[in-house]
Every structure is written in C-alpha cells, then in structure tokens.
Write a protein that holds these residues in place. Sequence first.
Motif, short mmCIF file in Angstrom:
data_model
loop_
_atom_site.label_atom_id
_atom_site.label_comp_id
_atom_site.label_asym_id
_atom_site.label_seq_id
_atom_site.Cartn_x
_atom_site.Cartn_y
_atom_site.Cartn_z
N ASP A 1 -36.11 8.25 32.54
CA ASP A 1 -35.30 8.90 31.48
C ASP A 1 -34.42 7.88 30.80
OD1 ASP A 1 -36.45 11.28 32.06
OD2 ASP A 1 -34.73 12.14 33.13
N LEU A 2 -33.80 7.02 31.61
CA LEU A 2 -32.90 6.01 31.07
C LEU A 2 -33.67 5.04 30.17
CD1 LEU A 2 -29.92 5.41 31.27
CD2 LEU A 2 -30.39 3.86 33.18
N LEU A 3 -34.83 4.62 30.65
CA LEU A 3 -35.67 3.72 29.86
C LEU A 3 -36.07 4.38 28.54
CD1 LEU A 3 -37.96 2.09 32.58
CD2 LEU A 3 -36.36 0.89 31.06
N GLN A 4 -36.39 5.66 28.66
CA GLN A 4 -36.77 6.43 27.49
C GLN A 4 -35.62 6.41 26.45
OE1 GLN A 4 -39.78 8.88 27.97
NE2 GLN A 4 -39.83 8.12 25.86
N LYS A 5 -34.40 6.58 26.96
CA LYS A 5 -33.24 6.62 26.10
C LYS A 5 -33.07 5.27 25.37
CE LYS A 5 -28.67 7.09 27.04
NZ LYS A 5 -27.71 7.35 28.14
N TYR A 6 -33.10 4.21 26.15
CA TYR A 6 -33.02 2.86 25.55
C TYR A 6 -34.08 2.69 24.49
CZ TYR A 6 -29.80 1.06 29.13
OH TYR A 6 -28.73 0.83 29.93
N ALA A 7 -35.29 3.04 24.85
CA ALA A 7 -36.42 2.85 23.94
C ALA A 7 -36.17 3.56 22.62
CB ALA A 7 -37.70 3.36 24.59
N SER A 8 -35.65 4.79 22.70
CA SER A 8 -35.48 5.51 21.43
C SER A 8 -34.34 4.93 20.60
CB SER A 8 -35.34 7.01 21.67
OG SER A 8 -34.10 7.28 22.25
N ILE A 9 -33.27 4.47 21.26
CA ILE A 9 -32.18 3.82 20.50
C ILE A 9 -32.71 2.57 19.79
CG2 ILE A 9 -29.99 2.57 20.72
CD1 ILE A 9 -29.33 4.44 23.10
N TYR A 10 -33.42 1.75 20.56
CA TYR A 10 -33.94 0.50 19.99
C TYR A 10 -34.91 0.77 18.85
CZ TYR A 10 -31.99 -1.51 24.27
OH TYR A 10 -31.16 -1.86 25.29
N LYS A 11 -35.73 1.79 19.05
CA LYS A 11 -36.72 2.12 18.02
C LYS A 11 -36.03 2.52 16.72
CE LYS A 11 -40.60 3.68 20.77
NZ LYS A 11 -40.95 4.95 21.44
N ASN A 12 -34.99 3.34 16.88
CA ASN A 12 -34.23 3.75 15.68
C ASN A 12 -33.70 2.55 14.91
OD1 ASN A 12 -34.49 6.45 15.61
ND2 ASN A 12 -32.64 6.89 16.82
N GLN A 13 -33.02 1.68 15.68
CA GLN A 13 -32.44 0.51 15.05
C GLN A 13 -33.52 -0.37 14.43
OE1 GLN A 13 -30.15 -1.18 18.24
NE2 GLN A 13 -28.49 0.32 17.99
N HIS A 14 -34.63 -0.47 15.15
CA HIS A 14 -35.72 -1.30 14.68
C HIS A 14 -36.32 -0.75 13.38
CE1 HIS A 14 -39.10 -4.10 15.05
NE2 HIS A 14 -39.85 -3.09 14.59
N SER A 15 -36.52 0.56 13.32
CA SER A 15 -37.16 1.10 12.11
C SER A 15 -36.22 1.03 10.91
CB SER A 15 -37.64 2.54 12.33
OG SER A 15 -36.54 3.36 12.57
N GLU A 16 -34.94 1.16 11.17
CA GLU A 16 -33.94 0.99 10.11
C GLU A 16 -34.05 -0.42 9.52
OE1 GLU A 16 -29.35 1.17 10.36
OE2 GLU A 16 -30.12 2.92 11.48
N ALA A 17 -34.18 -1.38 10.42
CA ALA A 17 -34.29 -2.77 9.99
C ALA A 17 -35.56 -3.02 9.20
CB ALA A 17 -34.26 -3.69 11.22
N SER A 18 -36.61 -2.36 9.62
CA SER A 18 -37.90 -2.61 9.00
C SER A 18 -37.97 -2.08 7.56
CB SER A 18 -39.03 -1.98 9.82
OG SER A 18 -38.92 -2.44 11.14
N GLU A 19 -37.12 -1.12 7.25
CA GLU A 19 -37.16 -0.52 5.92
C GLU A 19 -36.93 -1.57 4.82
OE1 GLU A 19 -34.54 2.88 5.77
OE2 GLU A 19 -35.79 3.88 7.31
N ASP A 20 -35.93 -2.38 5.07
CA ASP A 20 -35.67 -3.45 4.10
C ASP A 20 -35.26 -4.69 4.88
OD1 ASP A 20 -34.95 -5.14 2.10
OD2 ASP A 20 -33.60 -3.71 1.09
N VAL A 21 -36.23 -5.44 5.27
CA VAL A 21 -36.02 -6.56 6.19
C VAL A 21 -35.02 -7.57 5.65
CG1 VAL A 21 -37.17 -8.38 7.51
CG2 VAL A 21 -38.36 -6.24 7.07
N GLU A 22 -35.25 -7.96 4.38
CA GLU A 22 -34.40 -9.00 3.76
C GLU A 22 -32.93 -8.65 3.84
OE1 GLU A 22 -35.26 -11.95 2.09
OE2 GLU A 22 -37.20 -11.61 3.12
#
Length: 519
Positions: A35-56
């Motif tokens: 569960d904890l790993l799942q939680k980390y994964a989803s936080i990181y994924k959120n942050q990651h996808s935000e970054a990917s929207e406009d990388v520059e």
Amino acid sequence: ELYTAIVDLKEVLQTETVLLNALDNYIQAEQNKLDLLQKYASIYKNQHSEASEDVETFIANPINAYLLVKRLTTDWQNVESLMTMNVGQDYLKNISVYKEHMKFPTDEDLNGAAVALTRLQDTYKLDTSALARGELNGVKYSSELTAADCFELGRQSYNNGDYYHTQLWMREADSRLASETNKTVEKSDILEYLAFSTYKQGNLPLALDLTNKLLDIFPTHPRAYGNKVYYEEQIQKLNNLKIKGDDESSDIYVNDEPAVPKPETPERELYEQLCRGEVTTDIEILSKLRCYYVRNNNPYLLLAPFKIEEAYPEPKIMIFHDVMSDSEIETIKKLAKPRFKRATVQNYKTGELEVAQYRISKSAWLKDEEHKHVKDVCRRVRDMTGLTMETAEELQVVNYGIGGHYEPHYDFARREETHAFKSLGTGNRIATVLFYMSDVPQGGATVFPGIKAAVWPKKGTAAFWYNLHPSGEGDYNTRHAACPVLAGSKWVSNKWIHEKGQEFLRPCGLTPAPFELTA
Ligand SMILES: O=C(O)CCC(=O)C(=O)O
Ligand SMILES: [Fe+2]
C-alpha cells in the motif's frame, strides 16, 4: 508420531490456528508495505506527468529541478529500501519458534496417516472414489480430496513400496484432475508414478501404454523415453506378451485392474469380516447367550447390580453395562493425556518393548493412588470378577488415532515367551477387563477371529474374559484384535489381572467362577 492418537491431532489443530494467525499477520504487513509503495508510486506519477506536459518550462523552474533530483535520489532510495524490506523474515522467525514449542507433524506422521488411510481402505473395503469424496461407508464426513491430495497419497504408498495403493490413488488423482478447472497437479507426474507402479505390479503392457501416453503429453520428459525402451525390451524378452491396443478413448484406464496384493491368511480374512460386521457369532451359539443381573452377595450391589450380557459362552466373554461413569472417564482421560506414549509390544524373542505397525495407539498407565476414580475403577473390577487386584497391572489407558488398531494377539504370555511378566513375579495374565470409554461412530470393534465374536464399543461398558483355562493353560480362543477406527476417537482402558493370589478365588477344574455362582 502424532497420527497415532486423536488427542495429539487436536493439538496439531491448535498449532494450525497459531500458524494461520501468523500467516494473516504477515499478509497484512506485506499488504501495508505494498500500500505504501502504491502511495509513493501515485505521488511520483502525478508529479512526473505534470512535468511531462511542458518539459522545457518545468525543468527551467529551479524548484522543480530540485524536486526531480530529490525524487530520484533520497525518495527513490526509500522506495528501494521498502522494496527490499523482508517483511516475511520476522514472521518466519516466529513460526520457527512456534514449531519448536508446539505439536508439529513430521514427514513420518504424514506417512503414518497415509498408511492408516490405506489400511482403512482395505479393512473396510472402501471405494477409492468415495473416500476421495470424503465419504466413509456412505456417510460424508469431510471435504473432498483434490487431485493433488490423491497424488500425495499415491506418492506415500509408492515410497512405502506399496504399488497396489499407488495405482489406486494415482488413478483417482487422474480422474479428479480431469474435472478440475484449476489443476492441482501435473498429469505427467501422475502418469509417471502410475506407469512405474504398474510395471512393479507386473503389468508390462499397461506400463508401456501409460509411458506412451506420458510421452504424448510430455515428449521431452527426462525419464519417460528410457523407461519406454526398457519396457519394450522386457516385453520383447517375455516375447509372448503383446502390447495392448491403442484404445485412444480409454485414457489411462486400460481395462486391467491393479493386481490385488498378496493373498490374506484365513484369520486375516475373518478378522476383517468381523470388523466390517459381515460375520457374526453362529446363531446356535447366540441363542444360548443370556443377559442377567448380578449382586454377588455384595451389599454395594444390592442397589445397583451389575448388568451383564454374555457375548460368548466358551471362552466366556461378558459385557458389563454402565460400569464406568462419565466423570470417571473424564478423570482417567485427563490423567492419561499428558503421559501418552506410542503403545509398544513385547518382542517375541528378546522380551524388549518396541513400537510396531500392528499396534497403533497411544497409551499411559495409571496407579490407584493417583486419583479416587482410578481406585474406584479397580475396586469395581474386583467386584465384577471376584478376583483379587493385589497382583493386577496398573490401569492402562489407550487412545486410537486415524486407522488406529491392534492386530490379532493374545493378552497372555505363551510358554515360549519366557521373558514376559517375569519381572512382575505375579504369573500370567489370567483375565482381561476392557473398559470402553467412548462410543465409536464407525469401526473399532474388539473381535475374536477364532470364535467369530465381536464386541462393539459402547461408552461406560466393559468386556471381561479369562485368558487362561482353569488349569493355567492359555486359552487360544481368546485371540483378539482391535479393529481399525474408521470414524471417531476410540478410548479404552484395561485392567490385566494376574494369576497369583487367585488360587482360591478362581477354583481350578470345572467349578464356575464366583460371579457365576450368584448369577
Ligand atoms: O482396544 C481394543 O478393543 C482391544 C485392545 C487390546 O486387545 C489390548 O490392548 O490388548
Ligand atoms: Fe488384547
């Protein structure tokens, strides 16, 4: 040797409760980790996808840059350490501590329990498929066996060199497997054991046939091809045998039944028939038996006389009804339980006590002084028999486990058994009193093959017989056995009465014993 008594198996069930708890706790801990790993994964994924929207733009922001670096350094280290964390270790450690302190069955127990099942199967002529459905003589007691359970029974039989039962159980495994959606065992494993046990049973063509089937489903099987060649050579050698036809539809049951094991002795046959209740005492003999009350001129018995039922005239086997109360039974069981040991038999030659497959039960000995109830029972035996208890053995308490039994034997020592009872200095076992301390739902009779007599356990009753003729000669018709317990837990206790001191109590010659005088 936990399988030898039902009481021990009860403790094994407690062990399982503890283990199941530990397993639950472990699963919970593992779940929390995931569960904890799942939680980390989803936080990181959120942050990651935000970054990917406009990388520059994202990277240009120093805070974002910092966070990205942080995620892949300290944060990621946390993730990795969580991933590598061995949650199971602590639980395994606990479990190994439990194993040390709790009753835990061994491989020997598994084998003993499997042998007991096959013994029941033979003695009570149980149908393998019915047994696999959890039925004993038409009564459903337990859950069904899976193909893997049947396979394991076959494997245990195989390890014991018992190829007859290997075949029966491997066939059952195969037929169960056919209807399983979630397969519990590999068909190729079944076929390999089946083929080899069939060969061992002497049916080469069928063994070859089975091996060919095995090769059909598993062409690269490491041993099958070698076996095939070997069987073919053997068949060639025998020359007169022909390979069975390629009857594709019959799957692995090619007509032949497994060769039935070695022929039984007449006594064995009669013993099993008596156990199954197929044979009973001859009607002419039965018609002469009586039921009566005995007061024996004993003032205590005026209010509650002994209720006696004759089970056989000569040797006289008598059944005493209601001679042990429920509370006496409880006391005796309680005293015996902590002292139970696998029952032993005396080695014919050496006089040494040893365990044997033909006597499977647990037993303990109780002294009169230990409890009023033990003493009361001993006094009652004196009143029942009119014999002195001065030279009797202590009260032996016995519990029979799965398939527990005691094959035909004499309670008295034969002339050639010079070692037996020597140290006691009380002579031979003149008589036996056997108390039944439980009802037994199926099986567990005490049978006398020589005279075709059977006594069925009934809680609170006791069976009595003289083992010796009045002359002191052993009465060979007292040979008896405890049939395997098919369902339930069988408790008995017995008092073995010795010769010494009975000289005037059991008169020699043809004079009847005291209790008969007042009957
Ligand atoms: O348990 C029985 O029915 C018989 C036991 C027996 O024969 C013995 O312990 O000697
Ligand atoms: Fe006996």
